[in-house]
Scaffold this active site. Structure first.
Site, PDB file in Angstrom:
ATOM      1  CB  CYS A  63      -0.926   0.011   1.218  1.00 32.07           C
ATOM      2  SG  CYS A  63      -0.050   0.186   2.783  1.00 32.07           S
TER       3      CYS A  63
ATOM      4  CB  CYS B  54       4.631  -0.315   1.538  1.00 35.07           C
ATOM      5  SG  CYS B  54       3.612  -1.468   2.470  1.00 35.07           S
TER       6      CYS B  54
ATOM      7  CB  CYS C 179      40.698 -25.970 -17.981  1.00 31.71           C
ATOM      8  SG  CYS C 179      41.551 -24.449 -17.488  1.00 31.71           S
TER       9      CYS C 179
ATOM     10  CB  CYS D 249      38.716 -20.800 -18.653  1.00 31.62           C
ATOM     11  SG  CYS D 249      40.256 -21.302 -19.436  1.00 31.62           S
TER      12      CYS D 249
ATOM     13  CG  ASP E   9      -2.745  10.095 -33.106  1.00 32.05           C
ATOM     14  OD1 ASP E   9      -1.914  10.943 -33.474  1.00 32.05           O
ATOM     15  OD2 ASP E   9      -2.959   9.038 -33.724  1.00 32.05           O
TER      16      ASP E   9
ATOM     17  CG  ASP F  37      -0.586   7.792 -30.691  1.00 32.60           C
ATOM     18  OD1 ASP F  37      -0.120   8.880 -31.065  1.00 32.60           O
ATOM     19  OD2 ASP F  37      -1.387   7.114 -31.354  1.00 32.60           O
TER      20      ASP F  37
END
Length: 794
Positions: free
Chosen positions: A16, A19, A83, A86, A495, A693
Site C-alpha cells: 500500500c 509502504c 578448463c 577459465c 491523435d 502515441d
C-alpha cells in the site's frame, strides 16, 4: 565530488501507499540520496553520489526495513574456455562487478548465468569484461521472463483465495443463525469444529498479514496489514478463549467470532487478487516495444553480406534491406529507392517515399525495392529506443494521487487501539473495578466493531462493480485508480490517424469517365502502395472489370505508368504529368481544392491526354463527431494532435468541431504537447492507437487506447476502448463520475458506522457478538450500495 548517479529499479513486498512512503523516507535520509518510490509500477527512482553511498548500501537499507530489490537474469554464451580455471576466472571477475548479485559460469555448456541489477550494469558491460579477459561472449537465447514470476504469484494467490473461501463458507453460514435464527446442522455451531476451520485461515492463509504487520510495526509505521492482523486476531483469540471455557463448563454457551476473522481475511484476499490481475496487464508495454525491434541485420563487411544480431551493428555499418524486411537501425539511404511503412512510429498509414540521402527509422518496414543504408544511430540512440525510454521514464514517475484508504488506515489503527486501551482502563478503574471480563468485553467490542472491513470494501467494491459495468460496455479500465482519475478530466487530446480517422486511405472523390477508372484501377492493381489499394477497392465497389497489363512501372515520389493494349496510362502528382509534357491547367483548381481539404489528389492521363483526377484520404470515423459533441456537453475541452500539416489538420478539425489543434507534431514531441496542456493546470486524457502515441498515453493523467490500434498503445494506456467506437469515450467519463459518487457514499457510511459504533461499544452497550454482526452488516450494506452501479444508465 563526482556527479550524481541515477538508478531505477524494482522493489518487492509493497502492499500500500504506506509502504512506498516508508521506503521513500528511509532512502531520503541517507546522505546524498534523493528517492521517489512508485507503488503502481513497484519501482524506485534514486539519485545518489557514488563517492558517499553505493547501490549495495541502498539495497541493504531497503531490505533492512522488510522489502526487497528485484533482480533480472541474463544468459551469455561464452567462447574460448578450455578448463575449469577459465570458468572460475570469469565467474570471479563478474561477481566483483557492482550491480551483479551472482554470476555462475558453466564450462560444460559454455555459458554464464548472471543475476544483475539493470539500473547499475547491463549485458554489454558484462560482455566487455569477459572480452578483456581474453574470451568472447554474446547474448544467449533465454526463456527467462520476469512476467512469468508475476503470473505464478497471481496463480498462487488464486489458489489461496479458493482455499480460504472453502474454509470460510461454513463459518459464514453461522452468521445466519445470529441474524435470522435459521436452523443449521449442529456441527456448524460446534466451537471446536469452527476452531478447526478458522485456524488455517487465520495463521496459514492470513500469515501474510502478520508478516506485513510485523515489518511495519518494527519500523514504527502502520498499514492495512496491521489493521487486518489486529482485528482478526482479536476476534480469533477471543473466540478461542470462549471455546476453552466450554472445557470448564459443558453447559457454557460461548460467544464465537471465528466467522468474523475468516470472512475479513477472505474478502481482503479477493481484493488483492483483483488488484493483482489488473496490475499485471500494465507492465508489458516496454516488453512489447522491445519485441518490435528488428532482431538481425544484413551487414556488408569485407565486401561480403552477413547476417548479424542488431546488437552488433555499429555506427557507419552499411546494411542491405530487402522488400518486406524491417529496417534494423536508424540510418541514411546510400543506394536505391523505396516506400517505407512508418506507421508503427508516426501513426500515419500512407507509406513514405524514400531515396538517396533520406533518413530511415529503425524497426519500420521496407515496402518494396532493395535499399542500402548507412547506420547513423544504433542501440539506445535509435528512435524506437528513445520512445521506449520516454515510456519507461513516464511509468516510473510519481503518481499524484495517493490511496485514500491506505492513508486513513495509517492513523485509523492507532486511534482505534488507543480507544480500546482507554476503554479497558476506564472499565477497570471506574465502571467495574476488580472485574476483568466486562472490561475485556468492552475493549473487544471496540476492536471488533471498528474492524476495517467496511472501510476496506468501500472503494474496491465500487471499483470492481464499476469496471465490470464498463467491460460490459466495451470499456476496459486497467486499474481502479484510472477509473477514479477519469472523473477529474478537464481536457481530452485525440491523435488523428487511426483514432478520429479510420487509419486507412479511401477514395473520397473521382472526376472522370468509367473507362478512365477501369484503366487506372487495372494499372494500380499491380502496385503495392496503399493509395493503389484504395483505388482498386473503389473500382470494385463500382463493379468495374479489370484488364490485364502489358507493362507496369512504379516511379517512387511520382506515380505510375502502364500499358494496356494500345493505351498508355500515366497517374500521379503534378510533377509526374508535367515531366511527361501533359498540361494540367484544366484540373489544377480541382486538385488544389482537394489538397486544401486534406486529401491526396492523383491526376490521370490516357495516351497523353488528361482524363481525370481521383482524391484519396483517411476518412473520419462515423462515431467521431457525435462522440466529440457528447464530450463537449460534459464540459471537456477537446483537442487534436497530428503529424499532418496545418492545412490538413484544420480541415479535419473543422469537420469535427474541434477548436484546438496541434499540427506537424513529431512522434517524440507528442508527450511534450500533453505536458504543455497539463502545465496550464488541466487534468488531461490522451486518446491514441499507434506506437508513437505510447509516451503521450503514459504521460497523460489518463491514457486511452483504441482497441483497433497497436498492442503497444493498448498496453501503455490506462483505458482501452474495444472495437474503436468513440462513443464509448463519453460513456467512460460518465461511468467514472457515477463510480466516484458511489465510493463517496460508501466511505461516508463506513465512517459514520465507525463514528457511531465505537462510542456505543466503548459504553458496553454492545456485546462482542452483536458488534461482530454489526460489522458484517456494515460490509453487506457497502457491497449492496456498490451493486447499484450495475443499474446505472450510461
Amino acid at each position: 565530488m563526482s556527479d550524481k548517479q541515477e538508478l531505477r529499479f524494482a522493489i518487492t513486498g509493497m502492499t500500500c501507499a504506506a509502504c512506498s512512503n516508508r521506503i521513500e523516507k528511509v532512502l531520503n535520509k541517507m546522505e546524498t540520496v534523493e528517492a521517489q518510490v512508485n507503488l503502481t509500477t513497484e519501482q524506485a527512482a534514486v539519485s545518489y553520489n557514488p563517492e558517499t553511498v553505493s547501490f549495495e548500501d541502498i539495497q541493504a537499507r531497503i531490505e533492512k526495513i522488510g522489502y526487497g530489490v528485484k533482480w533480472e537474469q541474463v544468459d551469455l554464451a561464452v567462447e574460448g574456455m578450455t578448463c575449469a580455471a577459465c570458468a572460475n576466472r570469469i565467474e570471479k571477475v563478474l561477481n566483483k562487478q557492482q550491480g551483479i548479485q551472482k554470476a555462475t559460469v558453466n564450462l560444460a555448456t559454455e555459458s554464464a548465468s548472471v543475476l544483475y541489477q539493470p539500473s547499475v550494469t547491463d549485458a554489454a558491460h558484462m560482455i566487455s569484461r569477459i572480452q578483456k579477459l581474453g574470451y568472447d561472449a554474446n547474448l544467449k537465447e533465454t526463456n527467462y521472463d520476469q512476467n512469468s514470476q508475476k503470473e505464478k504469484a497471481q496463480q498462487r494467490l488464486k489458489m489461496t483465495l479458493i482455499l480460504s473461501a472453502v474454509l470460510t463458507l461454513p463459518l459464514f453460514a453461522t452468521m445466519l443463525v445470529h441474524l435470522f435464527n435459521i436452523p443449521l446442522p449442529g456441527i456448524l455451531m460446534n466451537p471446536w469444529f469452527q476452531l478447526v476451520l478458522a485456524t488455517p485461515v487465520q495463521f496459514f492463509i492470513g500469515w501474510r498479514f502478520y508478516r506485513g504487520a510485523y515489518k511495519n510495526l518494527r519500523n514504527k509505521t502502520a498499514n492495512m496489514d496491521v489493521l487486518v492482523a489486529l482485528g482478526t486476531s482479536v476476534a480469533y483469540f477471543y473466540s478461542l478463549y470462549e471455546t476453552i471455557q466450554t472445557l470448564r463448563n459443558s453447559q457454557y454457551e460461548p460467544h464465537l467470532y471465528f466467522e468474523t476473522s475468516a470472512v475479513i481475511i477472505t474478502l481482503i484476499l479477493l481484493g488483492k487478487y483483483l488488484e493483482t490481475a489488473a496490475k499485471s496487464k500494465t507492465t508489458t508495454a516496454l516488453k512489447s516495444l522491445l519485441e518490435l525491434q528488428a532482431k538481425e541485420a544484413r551487414v556488408i563487411r569485407g565486401n561480403k553480406e552477413q547476417m548479424i544480431s542488431v546488437s552488433e551493428v555499429v555506427v557507419g555499418d552499411h546494411i542491405v534491406v530487402k522488400p518486406g524486411e524491417k529496417i534494423p537501425v536508424d540510418g541514411t539511404i546510400i543506394k536505391g529507392h523505396t516506400s517505407i511503412d512508418e506507421s508503427m512510429i508516426t501513426g500515419e498509414s500512407i507509406p513514405v517515399e524514400k531515396s538517396g540521402a533520406d533518413n530511415v527509422i529503425g524497426s519500420t518496414i521496407n515496402k518494396h525495392g532493395s535499399i542500402s543504408i548507412e547506420a547513423t544511430k544504433v542501440g539506445k540512440d535509435t528512435a524506437l529506443a528513445s520512445i521506449i525510454k520516454v515510456v519507461e521514464d513516464a511509468q516510473g514517475s510519481k503518481a499524484p494521487i495517493q490511496r485514500l484508504a491506505d492513508v486513513i488506515a495509517g492513523y485509523f489503527v492507532q486511534i482505534v487501539v488507543a480507544i480500546a486501551i482507554v476503554t479497558l482502563g476506564i472499565w477497570l478503574l471506574f465502571i467495574t473495578p476488580g472485574e476483568t471480563e466486562p472490561a475485556l468485553l468492552a475493549m473487544i467490542a471496540v476492536l471488533v466493531i471498528a474492524c476495517p472491513c467496511a472501510l476496506g470494501l468501500a472503494t474496491p467494491t465500487s471499483i470492481m462493480v464499476g469496471t465490470g459495468k464498463a467491460a460490459e460496455l466495451g470499456i476496459l479500465f486497467k486499474g481502479g485508480e484510472h477509473l477514479e482519475r477519469t472523473h477529474q478530466l478537464d481536457a481530452i487530446i485525440f491523435d488523428k490517424t487511426g483514432t478520429l480517422t479510420n487509419g486507412r486511405p479511401e477514395v473520397t472523390d473521382y472526376q472522370g469517365d468509367r473507362q478512365t477508372l477501369q484503366l487506372l484501377a487495372s494499372a494500380e492493381y499491380y502496385s503495392e502502395h496503399p493509395l493503389a489499394e484504395a483505388i482498386v477497392s473503389y473500382a470494385n465497389q463500382q463493379n468495374v472489370t479489370l484488364s490485364e497489363l502489358d507493362s507496369f512501372e512504379a516511379i517512387p515520389g511520382r506515380g505510375i505508368q502502364a500499358e494496356i493494349e494500345t493505351k498508355k496510362i500515366l497517374a500521379g502528382n503534378r510533377k509526374w504529368l508535367e515531366e511527361n509534357g501533359i498540361p494540367i491547367d484544366s484540373l489544377d483548381d480541382t486538385v488544389k481544392k482537394y489538397e486544401t481539404n486534406g486529401k491526396t489528389a492523383m491526376l490521370i492521363a490516357i495516351n497523353g491526354s488528361l482524363t481525370g483526377v481521383i482524391a484519396v484520404a483517411d476518412t473520419v470515423k462515423d462515431s467521431a463527431s457525435e462522440a466529440i459533441d457528447s464530450l463537449h456537453a460534459q464540459g471537456l475541452e477537446v483537442m487534436m494532435l497530428t503529424g499532418d500539416n496545418q492545412t490538413t489538420a484544420k480541415a479535419i478539425a473543422d469537420q469535427l468541431g474541434i477548436e484546438h489543434v496541434f499540427a506537424e507534431v513529431l512522434p517524440e514531441q507528442k508527450a511534450e504537447k500533453v505536458k504543455e496542456v497539463q502545465l496550464s493546470g488541466k487534468s488531461v486524457a490522451m486518446v491514441g492507437d499507434g506506437i508513437n502515441d505510447a509516451p503521450a498515453l503514459v504521460v497523460a493523467d489518463i491514457g486511452i487506447a483504441i482497441g483497433t490500434g497497436t498492442e503497444v498503445a493498448i498496453e501503455a494506456a490506462d483505458v482501452t476502448i474495444l472495437g474503436g467506437d468513440l462513443l464509448l469515450l463519453p460513456k467512460a467519463v460518465h461511468l467514472s463520475h457515477a463510480t466516484i459518487r458511489n465510493i463517496k457514499q460508501n466511505l461516508f457510511w463506513a465512517f459514520a458506522y465507525n463514528s457511531a459504533g465505537i462510542p456505543i461499544a466503548a459504553a458496553g452497550i454492545l456485546a462482542p457478538w452483536i458488534a461482530g454482526a454489526a460489522m458484517a452488516f456494515s460490509s453487506v450494506s457497502v457491497v449492496t450500495n456498490a451493486l447499484r452501479l450495475k443499474r446505472v444508465k450510461i
